[in-house]
Design an enzyme around this catalytic site. Sequence first.
Site, short mmCIF file in Angstrom:
data_model
loop_
_atom_site.label_atom_id
_atom_site.label_comp_id
_atom_site.label_asym_id
_atom_site.label_seq_id
_atom_site.Cartn_x
_atom_site.Cartn_y
_atom_site.Cartn_z
N THR A 133 0.35 21.47 49.70
CA THR A 133 0.63 20.14 50.24
C THR A 133 0.40 20.10 51.74
O THR A 133 0.45 19.03 52.33
CB THR A 133 2.09 19.74 49.95
OG1 THR A 133 2.97 20.76 50.46
CG2 THR A 133 2.32 19.61 48.44
N ASP A 149 0.87 27.89 43.34
CA ASP A 149 1.31 26.64 43.96
C ASP A 149 1.89 26.94 45.35
O ASP A 149 2.41 28.03 45.58
CB ASP A 149 2.35 25.97 43.07
CG ASP A 149 2.55 24.50 43.42
OD1 ASP A 149 1.73 23.96 44.18
OD2 ASP A 149 3.51 23.90 42.90
N LYS A 184 -2.40 18.19 41.19
CA LYS A 184 -2.97 19.51 41.46
C LYS A 184 -2.68 20.48 40.32
O LYS A 184 -3.57 21.18 39.84
CB LYS A 184 -2.40 20.05 42.79
CG LYS A 184 -2.78 19.21 44.01
CD LYS A 184 -2.30 19.82 45.31
CE LYS A 184 -0.79 19.76 45.45
NZ LYS A 184 -0.28 18.36 45.56
N THR A 185 -1.44 20.53 39.87
CA THR A 185 -1.09 21.41 38.75
C THR A 185 -1.80 20.97 37.47
O THR A 185 -2.26 21.81 36.69
CB THR A 185 0.43 21.41 38.54
OG1 THR A 185 1.08 21.83 39.73
CG2 THR A 185 0.83 22.35 37.40
N ARG A 191 2.96 11.02 39.45
CA ARG A 191 4.26 11.58 39.08
C ARG A 191 5.36 10.53 39.23
O ARG A 191 6.24 10.41 38.37
CB ARG A 191 4.58 12.80 39.94
CG ARG A 191 5.92 13.47 39.59
CD ARG A 191 6.21 14.61 40.54
NE ARG A 191 5.22 15.66 40.42
CZ ARG A 191 5.02 16.61 41.33
NH1 ARG A 191 5.74 16.62 42.44
NH2 ARG A 191 4.10 17.54 41.15
#
Length: 339
Positions: free
Chosen positions: A160, A111, A66-67, A219
Site C-alpha cells: 500500500t 502482502d 491486490k490479493t 472491498r
Amino acid sequence: MSDPFYTRTVAAPKSSFDLSLRPSQFQDFVGQEKITERLILMVEAARQRGDVVSHVLLSGPPGLGKTTLANILAQAAEAQIHITSGPQIDKAGDLAGILTKLAAGDVLFIDEIHRLHPSIEEYLYPAMEDFKLDIIIDQGPNARTIQLNLPKFTLVGATTRSGMLTAPLRSRFGTINRLDYYAIDQLSLIVERSANLLEVEIETEGAREVAARSRGTPRVANNLLRWVRDYAQVRANNVITREVADKALKMLEIDAEGLDEMDVRLLEALVFKFEGGPVGLSSLAVSVGEDESTIEEVYEPYLIMQGYIKRTPRGRVSMPKAYTKLGAPLPKNPQPELL
C-alpha cells in the site's frame, strides 16, 4: 529452523478462495483492465515457454484487489499459492523455511512487502534473481555459507506504500502495477455480481446507490452490500432498491458522497477547530481521537481525491468543498492554499 506456521498454502484451482465474493478468474475481475491484460499476457507467454511467470509487484490503496489478482494469477498459471506478509517474517530463517517448501512453478504472495526487514530483503535478492538461497551456518570463525538451489517460483508482492520499497527490491520485479480507485459503473457491476452470489435481488439503481458510497473500493462495496442485504432481508422483503439501499446506509451514517462519521469529524476539526488549516497530522489525529497512520492511509486519500482537503508542506488544509459540505461560510481571508 522454526516452522513458518504463519504461511497459508492454497491449491488455486479448487480453494476456499472460490467460495468468497472475490472473483477467481480474470474474466470475472472487473476494472484494472490494463493490469489484467498484462498479467494474462505474462501467464500465456510463460505457458508457451514452459517457464514460470515473472515476479509481479502490485501497489495501491487497500481493498482494490491486490490479493484477488495474486490468487487469480496462481489459478491461471495452474500453480499453488503460498500466502504470507512482510511483518510476519521476523528473521532470515523464517524466509528460508518458506522458500525451501516451494515447488516448481509455485506462487509466493507477500502482502505488505514494504515492511520486510532490510536484512531479510538481502536473502530475497538471490532467490528472486538466481533462485538460490545462501544460508549462514554457525557464528564467528566457524561461520560458513551454504548455497541451496530453489525451484523456479513467482513472487507476487503487494504494498500500500510503494514509496517505502527499497530500490534494489523494486528493480527485481518483472512488472510493477499500480491499482487505481474504481469508477461507479465498475463498482455497480461488482455489487450486482456479489448480490447474485449472496442470493439477494438487487435493482440496477440499488447497486449504483451502494457503489456511489463505496469510496471507489470493491472491498468497501462488498462490505456495504452485506449490510444492505441484512437490512433488505429484515425490512424490505429481501429486495434491494435505491430507496432501501439509501435507508440502510443512512443507518451506518454513510452519506450520499460516501463519507462516514470519521470523515465528517475530520472535516469539522479542520474547518471549525483549526480554521481551515494548515494543521499538522499529529494535531489533527489528537483532535478526532484517531491514529495518525489510520487517518493518513484510510481516510485522507478519499477526502483528497474528492477535493475536500489538501496536503501542503505546512500541513492539511480544508478546501472550499469542505465548507460547502458542512454548510459553513468560506473564511473572509482564506489561506493562500485554499483557493
